[in-house]
Scaffold this motif. Structure first.
Motif, short mmCIF file in Angstrom:
data_model
loop_
_atom_site.label_atom_id
_atom_site.label_comp_id
_atom_site.label_asym_id
_atom_site.label_seq_id
_atom_site.Cartn_x
_atom_site.Cartn_y
_atom_site.Cartn_z
N ILE A 50 101.96 -24.49 -19.54
CA ILE A 50 102.40 -23.82 -20.34
C ILE A 50 101.91 -23.25 -21.49
O ILE A 50 102.51 -22.85 -22.53
CB ILE A 50 103.64 -24.58 -20.91
CG1 ILE A 50 103.28 -25.78 -21.37
CG2 ILE A 50 104.58 -24.67 -19.39
CD1 ILE A 50 104.47 -26.45 -21.98
N THR A 51 100.39 -23.23 -21.59
CA THR A 51 99.82 -22.95 -22.66
C THR A 51 100.11 -21.18 -23.23
O THR A 51 100.17 -21.07 -24.15
CB THR A 51 98.03 -22.91 -22.52
OG1 THR A 51 97.86 -24.34 -21.84
CG2 THR A 51 97.50 -22.62 -23.57
N HIS A 52 100.30 -20.48 -22.21
CA HIS A 52 100.53 -19.19 -22.50
C HIS A 52 102.12 -18.98 -22.99
O HIS A 52 102.32 -17.79 -23.38
CB HIS A 52 100.33 -18.13 -21.27
CG HIS A 52 101.16 -18.60 -20.24
ND1 HIS A 52 101.29 -19.88 -19.49
CD2 HIS A 52 102.23 -17.82 -19.54
CE1 HIS A 52 102.10 -19.85 -18.46
NE2 HIS A 52 102.78 -18.58 -18.41
N LEU A 53 102.79 -20.10 -23.01
CA LEU A 53 104.12 -19.81 -23.47
C LEU A 53 104.33 -20.47 -24.97
O LEU A 53 105.54 -20.66 -25.21
CB LEU A 53 104.85 -20.47 -22.36
CG LEU A 53 104.93 -20.21 -20.96
CD1 LEU A 53 105.87 -21.05 -20.20
CD2 LEU A 53 105.51 -18.73 -20.87
N LEU A 54 103.46 -21.15 -25.53
CA LEU A 54 103.42 -21.71 -26.75
C LEU A 54 104.23 -21.01 -27.79
O LEU A 54 104.87 -21.54 -28.58
CB LEU A 54 101.99 -22.28 -27.06
CG LEU A 54 101.53 -23.54 -26.37
CD1 LEU A 54 100.19 -23.76 -26.92
CD2 LEU A 54 102.43 -24.54 -26.45
N ASP A 55 104.00 -19.57 -27.94
CA ASP A 55 104.70 -19.10 -29.07
C ASP A 55 105.89 -18.26 -28.57
O ASP A 55 106.72 -17.62 -29.49
CB ASP A 55 103.93 -17.84 -29.47
CG ASP A 55 102.37 -18.34 -30.10
OD1 ASP A 55 102.38 -19.34 -30.73
OD2 ASP A 55 101.39 -17.58 -29.81
N ARG A 56 106.29 -18.46 -27.44
CA ARG A 56 107.91 -17.97 -27.07
C ARG A 56 108.92 -19.11 -27.49
O ARG A 56 108.62 -20.04 -27.71
CB ARG A 56 107.83 -17.72 -25.58
CG ARG A 56 107.10 -16.84 -24.99
CD ARG A 56 107.12 -16.34 -23.60
NE ARG A 56 106.08 -15.51 -23.08
CZ ARG A 56 106.18 -15.39 -21.60
NH1 ARG A 56 107.09 -15.59 -20.76
NH2 ARG A 56 105.17 -14.59 -21.36
N LYS A 57 110.04 -18.43 -27.42
CA LYS A 57 111.32 -19.31 -27.71
C LYS A 57 112.03 -19.62 -26.41
O LYS A 57 111.70 -18.92 -25.52
CB LYS A 57 112.17 -18.65 -28.49
CG LYS A 57 111.68 -18.70 -30.18
CD LYS A 57 112.61 -17.97 -31.07
CE LYS A 57 111.97 -18.19 -32.52
NZ LYS A 57 112.90 -17.45 -33.68
N PRO A 58 112.84 -20.79 -26.27
CA PRO A 58 113.44 -21.10 -25.07
C PRO A 58 114.30 -19.97 -24.42
O PRO A 58 114.13 -19.95 -23.17
CB PRO A 58 114.47 -22.32 -25.69
CG PRO A 58 113.57 -22.74 -26.75
CD PRO A 58 113.12 -21.88 -27.31
N GLY A 59 114.82 -19.07 -25.25
CA GLY A 59 115.57 -17.94 -24.61
C GLY A 59 114.95 -17.25 -23.94
O GLY A 59 115.28 -16.27 -23.00
N GLN A 60 113.53 -17.09 -23.95
CA GLN A 60 112.70 -16.21 -23.40
C GLN A 60 112.05 -16.74 -22.18
O GLN A 60 111.15 -16.20 -21.59
CB GLN A 60 111.45 -15.83 -24.24
CG GLN A 60 111.88 -14.92 -25.62
CD GLN A 60 110.83 -14.83 -26.57
OE1 GLN A 60 110.26 -15.91 -27.20
NE2 GLN A 60 110.37 -13.36 -26.90
N LEU A 61 112.47 -17.97 -21.76
CA LEU A 61 111.79 -18.68 -20.85
C LEU A 61 112.90 -18.77 -19.39
O LEU A 61 114.01 -18.64 -19.65
CB LEU A 61 111.51 -20.21 -21.31
CG LEU A 61 110.60 -20.40 -22.34
CD1 LEU A 61 110.45 -21.70 -22.66
CD2 LEU A 61 109.31 -19.54 -21.98
N SER A 62 112.22 -19.04 -18.33
CA SER A 62 112.93 -19.31 -17.02
C SER A 62 113.58 -20.77 -17.01
O SER A 62 112.82 -21.69 -17.90
CB SER A 62 112.22 -19.16 -15.79
OG SER A 62 111.16 -19.87 -15.80
N GLY A 63 114.18 -21.16 -16.23
CA GLY A 63 114.79 -22.35 -16.22
C GLY A 63 113.40 -23.38 -15.78
O GLY A 63 113.76 -24.54 -16.52
N GLY A 64 112.71 -23.03 -15.04
CA GLY A 64 111.66 -24.00 -14.66
C GLY A 64 110.69 -23.97 -15.75
O GLY A 64 110.35 -25.03 -16.12
#
Length: 369
Positions: free
Chosen positions: A123-137
Motif C-alpha cells: 500500500i506504499t502508493h496509497l500513503l497520501d490518500r484518505k480512507p474515502g478514496q480507497l476500496s474496501g480491500g
C-alpha cells in the motif's frame, strides 16, 4: 505453558449467561479461528481477550500474565475490526502512524515502521490518500497496517472480511494467511464463515449457544465432527445428515436406507458400536465428496458401495456438479465430476465411500462412530 490461556472464562449480563465456561489454550504463533452463527459467543470471547468486555469468572492469560484488571491499552494486543475504524480526515500514513504517535515513538522510527508495513501490505502508493478514496480491500489493508505497527503479542481479528465482496474476500483471505506465515504472530480470528475458518486456521473452535462445541485442526473438525451441529455447520456444502435403520446380520452391522420411491438400500458399517443400536435409527453423516459417480470414487477406499436413487436437482458449479437426491426423507447432496452426463429425473447409481461415514445418536446428537 500456552501463550494465550483461556481458563474457565465465562460472561454474563445479569442473569443471562452468554458465554459458558470456556477453556482454550493457544500456542505462540498459532492461528485460532472462533467460528459459529450469530449470537454464539465468539465476538464476546474476542472482546474479553481484548479487554473490551470484562470477564465474569475465570481468567485469561497472555504470555503468562493474567489480564484481570489490565486495560486494553496495556495488553499489547492489536485488533482489526469489521468496520476498519479508520480516521476519515487522516491520510493512510496518518492512520498507520497514529498509534505510534500516541505512544511517543520517535519520528525516525515511525517513518521506518510505516515504510516496512506499507511495503509488506503493498500500500506504499496509497500513503497520501484518505480512507474515502480507497476500496474496501485497501481500507482493510490500512487497518491491518495500523495493527502491524504495534508488534503485539496477539492479533485479534473481528470478522474483518465480512464487508467485502466474494472475490475480494477470497483475495484478502490469501493475504492474511501469507501475512501469518511471514510473521508467525499469534492470531485469534472471529468469523461466521466456515470456509474462512477451514482455510485460515491452524486450529478451529466451533461455537454454538455459548459453548465450544469442538476444538481441533481443520482436518479434525471437517472429517471427525463431534456432534451434529459441527457436522452440519462446517463445510460447503455441509455434511449430509440422514436417518438409517440398523440391522445385524452374521454379526455385521448394516444401515438400511430408503429412497424416495420406497426402495431400500443396505450399506455395511465398519464399527462394532452399532450392535447396541440394532433395530433403532441412527443419523448417518457423509460429505458430498463421499457420495459421487462411480468413476470419481476414491480408488484407495476398500469400502465403496453403490445405491440407486432418483436425481432431484442438478447444480453445475464449474469444476464440480452437485447432484441432489432424496434418501430417508432428506435431500442429499453428492459431488460429481463436472462433465458427468446426469439430469433431473434420472435413476442414477451413486458410489458411497463407507470409510468416510460417521454416525450420531439422534437423541443426544453426539457422535457415536
Amino acid at each position: 505453558m500456552s501463550f494465550l490461556n483461556i481458563n474457565k472464562a465465562t460472561k454474563s449480563y445479569g442473569s443471562v449467561k452468554v458465554l459458558q465456561q470456556t477453556n482454550i489454550s493457544v500456542e505462540e504463533g498459532e492461528f485460532l479461528v472462533l467460528v459459529g452463527p450469530s449470537g454464539c459467543g465468539k465476538s464476546t470471547l474476542l472482546n474479553m481477550i481484548a479487554g473490551i468486555e470484562e470477564i465474569t469468572s475465570g481468567d485469561i492469560e497472555i504470555a503468562g500474565r493474567s489480564m484481570k484488571g489490565i486495560k486494553p491499552s496495556e495488553r499489547n494486543i492489536a485488533m482489526v475490526f469489521q468496520s476498519y475504524a479508520l480516521y476519515p480526515n487522516m491520510t493512510v500514513k496518518g492512520n498507520i502512524s497514529f498509534g505510534m504517535e500516541m505512544h511517543r515513538v520517535p519520528k525516525k522510527d515511525r517513518e521506518k515502521k510505516i515504510s516496512e508495513v506499507a511495503e509488506l501490505l503493498q500500500i506504499t502508493h496509497l500513503l497520501d490518500r484518505k480512507p474515502g478514496q480507497l476500496s474496501g480491500g485497501q481500507r482493510q489493508r490500512v487497518a491491518m497496517g495500523r495493527a502491524l505497527t504495534r508488534n503485539p503479542d496477539v492479533f485479534l481479528f473481528d470478522e474483518p472480511l465480512s464487508n467485502l465482496d466474494a472475490k475480494l474476500r477470497v483475495d484478502m483471505r490469501t493475504e492474511i494467511k501469507k501475512l501469518h506465515q511471514k510473521l508467525g504472530t499469534t492470531i485469534v480470528y472471529v468469523t461466521h464463515d466456515q470456509i474462512e475458518a477451514l482455510t485460515l486456521s491452524t486450529r478451529i473452535a466451533v461455537m454454538y449457544g455459548g459453548y465450544v462445541q469442538q476444538l481441533g485442526t481443520p482436518s479434525e473438525i471437517y472429517n471427525n465432527p463431534a456432534n451434529m451441529f459441527v457436522a452440519g455447520f462446517m463445510g460447503s456444502p455441509s455434511m449430509n445428515l440422514f436417518p438409517a435403520r440398523i440391522s445385524i446380520q452374521d454379526g455385521d452391522a448394516l444401515a438400511e436406507i430408503t429412497a424416495k420411491d420406497g426402495s431400500t438400500s443396505v450399506l455395511p458399517l465398519n464399527s462394532d458400536v452399532f450392535t447396541a443400536y440394532e433395530g433403532k435409527e441412527v443419523i448417518l453423516g457423509l460429505r458430498p465428496e463421499s457420495i459421487t459417480d462411480y468413476d470419481s470414487a476414491d480408488p484407495h477406499s476398500k469400502s465403496i458401495h453403490t445405491i440407486k436413487a432418483r436425481v432431484e436437482v442438478v447444480e453445475p458449479a464449474g469444476s464440480d456438479t452437485f447432484v441432489i437426491t432424496h434418501l430417508s426423507g432428506k435431500d442429499v447432496v453428492s459431488r460429481f465430476r463436472a462433465d458427468t452426463p446426469v439430469k433431473a429425473g434420472d435413476i442414477q447409481q451413486f458410489a458411497v465411500n463407507m470409510e468416510k461415514v460417521v454416525a450420531f445418536d439422534p437423541e443426544t446428537e453426539k457422535r457415536i462412530a
